[in-house]
Design an enzyme around this catalytic site. Sequence first.
Site, PDB file in Angstrom:
ATOM      1  N   HIS A   1      -5.622  11.679   2.054  1.00  0.00           N
ATOM      2  CA  HIS A   1      -4.287  11.526   1.483  1.00  0.00           C
ATOM      3  C   HIS A   1      -3.487  12.823   1.358  1.00  0.00           C
ATOM      4  O   HIS A   1      -2.488  12.848   0.639  1.00  0.00           O
ATOM      5  CB  HIS A   1      -4.362  10.853   0.100  1.00  0.00           C
ATOM      6  CG  HIS A   1      -4.497   9.366   0.166  1.00  0.00           C
ATOM      7  ND1 HIS A   1      -5.635   8.731   0.602  1.00  0.00           N
ATOM      8  CD2 HIS A   1      -3.631   8.359  -0.142  1.00  0.00           C
ATOM      9  CE1 HIS A   1      -5.470   7.422   0.538  1.00  0.00           C
ATOM     10  NE2 HIS A   1      -4.272   7.161   0.110  1.00  0.00           N
TER      11      HIS A   1
ATOM     12  N   GLY B   1      -4.276   8.983   7.417  1.00  0.00           N
ATOM     13  CA  GLY B   1      -5.026   7.805   6.971  1.00  0.00           C
ATOM     14  C   GLY B   1      -4.073   6.785   6.377  1.00  0.00           C
ATOM     15  O   GLY B   1      -4.073   5.621   6.753  1.00  0.00           O
ATOM     16  N   HIS B   2      -3.265   7.238   5.458  1.00  0.00           N
ATOM     17  CA  HIS B   2      -2.260   6.380   4.827  1.00  0.00           C
ATOM     18  C   HIS B   2      -0.901   6.839   5.320  1.00  0.00           C
ATOM     19  O   HIS B   2      -0.380   7.837   4.856  1.00  0.00           O
ATOM     20  CB  HIS B   2      -2.344   6.495   3.314  1.00  0.00           C
ATOM     21  CG  HIS B   2      -1.558   5.453   2.580  1.00  0.00           C
ATOM     22  ND1 HIS B   2      -0.274   5.097   2.936  1.00  0.00           N
ATOM     23  CD2 HIS B   2      -1.878   4.688   1.505  1.00  0.00           C
ATOM     24  CE1 HIS B   2       0.161   4.155   2.105  1.00  0.00           C
ATOM     25  NE2 HIS B   2      -0.794   3.885   1.237  1.00  0.00           N
TER      26      HIS B   2
ATOM     27  N   HIS C   1      -4.164  -2.801   5.596  1.00  0.00           N
ATOM     28  CA  HIS C   1      -3.571  -2.469   4.306  1.00  0.00           C
ATOM     29  C   HIS C   1      -2.052  -2.625   4.402  1.00  0.00           C
ATOM     30  O   HIS C   1      -1.393  -1.949   5.189  1.00  0.00           O
ATOM     31  CB  HIS C   1      -3.968  -1.033   3.980  1.00  0.00           C
ATOM     32  CG  HIS C   1      -3.604  -0.586   2.604  1.00  0.00           C
ATOM     33  ND1 HIS C   1      -2.393  -0.012   2.318  1.00  0.00           N
ATOM     34  CD2 HIS C   1      -4.285  -0.626   1.433  1.00  0.00           C
ATOM     35  CE1 HIS C   1      -2.348   0.295   1.018  1.00  0.00           C
ATOM     36  NE2 HIS C   1      -3.489  -0.071   0.466  1.00  0.00           N
TER      37      HIS C   1
ATOM     38  N   GLU D   1      -6.522  -4.842   0.251  1.00  0.00           N
ATOM     39  CA  GLU D   1      -5.087  -4.978  -0.095  1.00  0.00           C
ATOM     40  C   GLU D   1      -4.305  -5.259   1.183  1.00  0.00           C
ATOM     41  O   GLU D   1      -3.316  -4.583   1.485  1.00  0.00           O
ATOM     42  CB  GLU D   1      -4.584  -3.687  -0.749  1.00  0.00           C
ATOM     43  CG  GLU D   1      -5.452  -3.226  -1.919  1.00  0.00           C
ATOM     44  CD  GLU D   1      -4.965  -1.926  -2.556  1.00  0.00           C
ATOM     45  OE1 GLU D   1      -4.746  -0.949  -1.815  1.00  0.00           O
ATOM     46  OE2 GLU D   1      -4.801  -1.896  -3.783  1.00  0.00           O
TER      47      GLU D   1
ATOM     48  N   GLU E   1       1.218  -7.029  -3.096  1.00  0.00           N
ATOM     49  CA  GLU E   1       1.437  -5.829  -3.908  1.00  0.00           C
ATOM     50  C   GLU E   1       2.924  -5.485  -3.996  1.00  0.00           C
ATOM     51  O   GLU E   1       3.658  -5.570  -3.018  1.00  0.00           O
ATOM     52  CB  GLU E   1       0.644  -4.670  -3.281  1.00  0.00           C
ATOM     53  CG  GLU E   1       0.702  -3.397  -4.101  1.00  0.00           C
ATOM     54  CD  GLU E   1      -0.113  -2.259  -3.491  1.00  0.00           C
ATOM     55  OE1 GLU E   1      -1.015  -2.547  -2.666  1.00  0.00           O
ATOM     56  OE2 GLU E   1       0.154  -1.105  -3.846  1.00  0.00           O
TER      57      GLU E   1
ATOM     58  N   CYS F   1       4.307  -2.616  -4.173  1.00  0.00           N
ATOM     59  CA  CYS F   1       4.629  -1.538  -3.222  1.00  0.00           C
ATOM     60  C   CYS F   1       4.810  -2.063  -1.802  1.00  0.00           C
ATOM     61  O   CYS F   1       5.583  -1.499  -1.029  1.00  0.00           O
ATOM     62  CB  CYS F   1       3.515  -0.495  -3.190  1.00  0.00           C
ATOM     63  SG  CYS F   1       3.468   0.537  -4.645  1.00  0.00           S
TER      64      CYS F   1
ATOM     65  N   CYS G   1       0.480   3.482  -8.191  1.00  0.00           N
ATOM     66  CA  CYS G   1       1.499   3.629  -7.155  1.00  0.00           C
ATOM     67  C   CYS G   1       2.723   2.769  -7.427  1.00  0.00           C
ATOM     68  O   CYS G   1       3.845   3.163  -7.134  1.00  0.00           O
ATOM     69  CB  CYS G   1       0.929   3.335  -5.780  1.00  0.00           C
ATOM     70  SG  CYS G   1       0.249   1.705  -5.605  1.00  0.00           S
ATOM     71  N   CYS G   2       2.515   1.564  -7.981  1.00  0.00           N
ATOM     72  CA  CYS G   2       3.633   0.617  -8.046  1.00  0.00           C
ATOM     73  C   CYS G   2       4.722   0.978  -9.053  1.00  0.00           C
ATOM     74  O   CYS G   2       5.910   0.921  -8.711  1.00  0.00           O
ATOM     75  CB  CYS G   2       3.116  -0.800  -8.290  1.00  0.00           C
ATOM     76  SG  CYS G   2       2.049  -1.391  -6.949  1.00  0.00           S
TER      77      CYS G   2
END
Lengths: 635, 635
Positions: free
Chosen positions: A139, A188-189, A263, A315, A331, A333, A411-412
Site C-alpha cells: 500500500h 497492489g491497490h 476487490h 470484498e 461497500e 467506498c 476507509c469509508c
Amino acid sequence: MKTQHQASIKAYQSGGFIGKYQRLIKDTVIPYQYSVLNDKAPDTEKSHVIQNFINAGRVLRGEDAGDGFYGMVFQDSDAAKWLEAAAYSLSLFPDKDLEETVDKLIAMIAAAQDNDGYLNTYYTIKDKEKRWTNLHEGHELYCSGHMMEAACAYFEATGKDTLLKVMERNMEHIYRHFITEGKEGFPGHPEIELALLKMYRLTNNSHCLELAQHFINTRGENPHFYEQEKERRGWSVWNGNPADTDYSQASKPLREQKDAVGHAVRAVYLYTAMADLASSTDDKALFDACLKLWESITCKRMYITGGIGSTVLGEAFTVDYDLPGDTAYAETCASIGLMFFASRMLENDVDGIYGDICERAFYNTVLAGMQLDGKRFFYVNPLEVVPGISGSAATHKHDLPVRPKWYACACCPPNVARLITSFGKYAYGENDDTAFCHMFADGEICLENGMKFTCKTGYPYDFHIRYEIEKGGNLAIRIPAWSKTWQIAVNGQILEASLRKGYLYLPIADGDRVELTLDDTPRFQYASTKIPELTGKTALCRGPLVYCFEGIDNEDDVLSLSLKRSGNLTISAYDETLLCGSASISVDAMRCANIDGLYADTAPAMTPCKAIAIPYYTWGNRGENQMRVWMEETL
Amino acid sequence: MKTQHQASIKAYQSGGFIGKYQRLIKDTVIPYQYSVLNDKAPDTEKSHVIQNFINAGRVLRGEDAGDGFYGMVFQDSDAAKWLEAAAYSLSLFPDKDLEETVDKLIAMIAAAQDNDGYLNTYYTIKDKEKRWTNLHEGHELYCSGHMMEAACAYFEATGKDTLLKVMERNMEHIYRHFITEGKEGFPGHPEIELALLKMYRLTNNSHCLELAQHFINTRGENPHFYEQEKERRGWSVWNGNPADTDYSQASKPLREQKDAVGHAVRAVYLYTAMADLASSTDDKALFDACLKLWESITCKRMYITGGIGSTVLGEAFTVDYDLPGDTAYAETCASIGLMFFASRMLENDVDGIYGDICERAFYNTVLAGMQLDGKRFFYVNPLEVVPGISGSAATHKHDLPVRPKWYACACCPPNVARLITSFGKYAYGENDDTAFCHMFADGEICLENGMKFTCKTGYPYDFHIRYEIEKGGNLAIRIPAWSKTWQIAVNGQILEASLRKGYLYLPIADGDRVELTLDDTPRFQYASTKIPELTGKTALCRGPLVYCFEGIDNEDDVLSLSLKRSGNLTISAYDETLLCGSASISVDAMRCANIDGLYADTAPAMTPCKAIAIPYYTWGNRGENQMRVWMEETL
C-alpha cells in the site's frame, strides 16, 4: 481530448439538499474525524495516524520512534482522505481555524518525508529496508495516491502548494524507482493512477502522465509478478494470496479484461484511471476496455442501490447476476469509486447512462454509508436486514443492522466526507462553450468558461429544477432515464426538445430562466429473471431514490408484506421532521399470516394493509429493526 | 426403559423401492467404494485407507512404515463405514466373496491394533507420542466409534466376533484412559458415544455404558478444556479454534443446552447418543434436553428437505430461520444423523413427529446424496442451483450443480451406503408385544418378539400399504402428518380408528390382512414468514417426497416461473423409465418475461404455462442445469 471535464471545486457553492449534507460534513464529520485521527474521540477505535507522521519525522531526524507505528499498513491514507475532505470543505466554507489545523498537519507530513522524496510512515518507522518490496500488500503507492489527491485539492482550494510540492517530490521518487531504474511492478491497490492524472492536470508535469500510463499499461502483463515478489520478499502483511490475480485485476493486460472482477474498490479506482487516461490521451482501445468493464458492472453486477461487490470474501465482485441482498457487501467506498468511474467516462462521452449510475450510487449507497447525524458509518450496505440473522449468522457477520462509530479499517467515513464536499465536480462539467448539468444540485455555479448561473431546487424531493442564467452559453442538462415524462421551459415558454444521448442541449442567454420539470411518480422496479435472488420481487423508487421498508413503520415485520402490483401509491408531503427531511410512500399491500413451526400445508391468509416506505439512504437511523428493499409482489 | 427399540438388522428383508436401493448399494456402491479404499478406482481422489492399516501393522511389528500414512486424520473411519455397510448388506444378501473380503480387512485392522488395545493408523504410523493429546481435532475417539459400529453390525450379520473383540479391547483401552486413569476430556467429534451404547446393547459390558455416560455428562463442564489442551499440546491438525465451543457443542453441560449449534453432523451424532442414553437409563432430564434440541432443529433450523446446517462455515447450524437455499450446506451426513436422532427419540416416546422427520430426511436429502446409478455423491445438498453461480461464486463454491465421484473428505458416500442397507432398523421397531411401523417399506419382517408379517407397497409412489400377517400381536402404524385423509381396513373391513400421537394401534391375528390407504394428493407447502429467504414462495410435495423443478424439464429456465396458487396439479403415471422409476407433477404456472439489463420500470409480462416437477432426490441426474425447490407463487 476530453469532451468535457469536471467543474473545478470552486465552481460550485451549494444550497438545498446537498448543501445541508456539506454543512453536516463541515460542522460534524470533519471535526469528529479529526478527533479520531488524533485519538481524542471517545469510545472509538484507536487511529494513531497523526502520531505516526510525528513519529516518522522523529525517525528521519535521527530521534527515537516515540511509540512507533500503529494501525493498518495503509493508515496514512486516513489522514490524506480527511485532508482532502477538509480542502473541499474550505473551498465551500472558508474557515481560518480549519485551514490552520490543515497547515499544521501538512507540516508534520512534510517532516515525515525522507530526503529522497519517500513518504510512508509504516516503512519509515518500522523498516526502511522493506520499501517497495511488497507492492502486492504494501500500500505505499495507495497511500501516495491519496496524499496526491489531498495535495491537489488543497492547492485548488487555497492556492497553498506545500503539500503539492511534497507530493511532486514523492512522485519523482516513484518515477525514478519504476521508470528511471526500471523496477518491475504495479500497485497492489490501484489508486495512485487516478491521483497521478489529477496531479498531471494541475501541474502539467509529464512524469505524472508517464507514470500513470506505465502502471496501467504494464498491469497484468506479467500475471505472476506478485508471486515472484512474494518469493523474493520473505515477509507478509496479511498473508494475501499473490496467485489470486483476479482479486487485484492483474490476470491479464487491462485492455483484454472484460469482466469486473476482484476487490470492488480496487477495480473501480483502476477503471477510473483507465477512463481518465483514455480521454487524456485519446486512447480509443483503452476506452473500449472501459466500456466493457462499465457494462459488466452496470448490466450484470450492480445492486439497484448502485452498490457493487456482492461478497465479503475479498470484498469483491463475484459472477454475473449474483446479487444477494442480505449477505451483500456493497461497500460504501466501492460506490464512491463507481461515481469516480462514471465521472471519468463522461469525459470520454457525454451519455446519460453515466449520470444515471452516478446518481443511483450517490443517493442510495453512498448516502446510506453515513448516519443522518454524521456520527456513524456503514462500511457494508445490505439491501435486507433481519435482526437475529444480520450481523449474527456466520455468513452475515458483516451486514450490521446499525452503523458503528468508526472502523479499524476506516476507509469509508473519510471517503464519504470527501465525496460529499466535492459533489459539485460530479454534478457539473464544462468545456469551452457548454455547461453540463450531470446531476441536479441547488447552488451557484461559476465555470472556467465564463458561464455563471444559479440552480434552485429541493431535489431529490422536489422535481422542479430552475436555472437562472447570469452569463449564458450552451446548457446541457441530463434528463434521467427514470423520468418517463419531462418538460422544459425557457423564460416561461415550453420548448419542444429532443435528447441527444440522454442530454438536452439548449443555447441560453444572460438573464434566461430555464425551468425543468421531471417525473415525480413513484415507480415499481423489476429485476432481470437471471438474478435468482430477485424473482417475484419488486422495489419502489421515486426519482433517484430507491425506497425501502423498515420494521418501525410496518408493525416490526416487513417480511410478511407483499406489495400490490396495481395498488395505490401515496407520497407524503415533504416532512422536515422525518429523517432530517424526507417523504415517505404508502403502498397498498397484503400481510401474510404466519404459521406455527417452519412449514405448513395450507396457504396462509392474506390481509390487505398499507406498507410504508422510506428512502433507502435513511434506513437504520431509528434503531435496530428489519429492513427490506426488494419486496414480495402480489397481483 | 425403552418404549420400543429398533428392529434388528436381520428383521427386515426388503423389496420395493428400498430393496432396489439396497441392491444398488450391494451391486455398485460397496464394490466401487472398496476399490476406492484400495486406490483402484480410476479418476478418484486417493484414499490409502487400507494401506494405512497395513502400514500401521508393519510399524507395530517393528518393520518400516512402508509408504506411511496418507489422508485425513479420520481416514480410518472410511474403512469402518464401508465395513458397516458391507455387514448390513450381508444381512440382506449373503455373499461369500464379500464376507471373505471383509474378513481379510478385519484381519488387517486387528493387526493394526497395539497390544494395549489402541487402534488408530494416523497416530500409530506418524507419532505414537501424540496419542490422546488432541481430542479437539484428533478424531481418535471418532474413528474408534465408527469401528465399534462396524464391529457390532458385522457380529449381528454374521455372528463373527473378531472385530467385536478388537473393539472391546479398544474400548477397555479408552476406559482405562478416561475412567481408570481419570484423564480429562471429551470427544472433539461426537460419535463414539452412540457407538458405545450400541456395543453396550450387544455385549452388555457395563464399561460401554459408563464410558458413554462419562462423555455425555462431562461435555461442556469445563468449556475451556480444548483451549487448555491446545496450550499443552503444541501441535495442530488444522489449526481449529478451541475457543469456539459452539462449534463442538461444548459451551456448557448438555442438559443446559437449548439451541442446536455448531457442526451439524457432530451435533446430531451427539444428540443421538443423548437420546439413546436417556431411554437406556430412564434419564428424564437428559430426555428433556433432547426435546429442546429436537425442537430447535425441526421447528427453527431445518430445510424442508430435512437438510440441516445452513452454512459451509464450520459445516454448521447458524441461527433460527436462516435457511438460504442456494448457499445451503445441508450435508448428507447431517441428515443421516438426524435420522439417527429421530430413531433414538422414538425409543423414548413413540410419537409420529419423529417418523415424519426421519422420512423427510431420508426421501429427500439422504437419497439426493447419491446419484441414481450409485456412482457419484453429494456432500452438500442445496435447494437451488443456478449454473454460473452455484459452484462458481466465492460464496457458492461448495454448492455443486452435479455430483462428484468421491471426496478427499469422504464421509458422506459410505454413510449413505450404511444407512440404506440398514433401513429396516429405522423403518421398524418392536417391544414385547408390538410391532412398530415407523416408515413404510416393502418386504418381510420377522421380529424378536415373534411377530412376522409381509409389507407390500410401491411407496413412496404408491399410497396403498398392505400388511399380510403371519404371526400376529399388536401393530402400531405411523400415519404421516402430511396424510390429511387415510383409511384402514382389516380383512376388507374398513375400521373407524383414532390415532395416539400419530400412531394407529391395532391388535392383529395370524392371517389378518391390513390395508392402509394414505393421501396421495400433491400439496403446496408454505414457509414461516420468519424465514426471510422463503417469503412469497411455495414448494410442492407429494407423500414424503419434496419436489423440485429442473431446467431440463422447463425450457432451461426455472427462475422465471411462478406457480399458480389454485392451479391444477397433474401427477404423471409412475414411469419405470423416468429417473430410475418416478412420477412427475405438472403444475399450472406463469412464465415471467425477461428484461434487458438488470432493472426495469415496467412489470414484465406473464404467460401461462405448465411447469414440470420431479422428486428432489432425483435432481442433478441429467447433467448440469437449474434446479429450484422453493418457487415463486402467483395468485
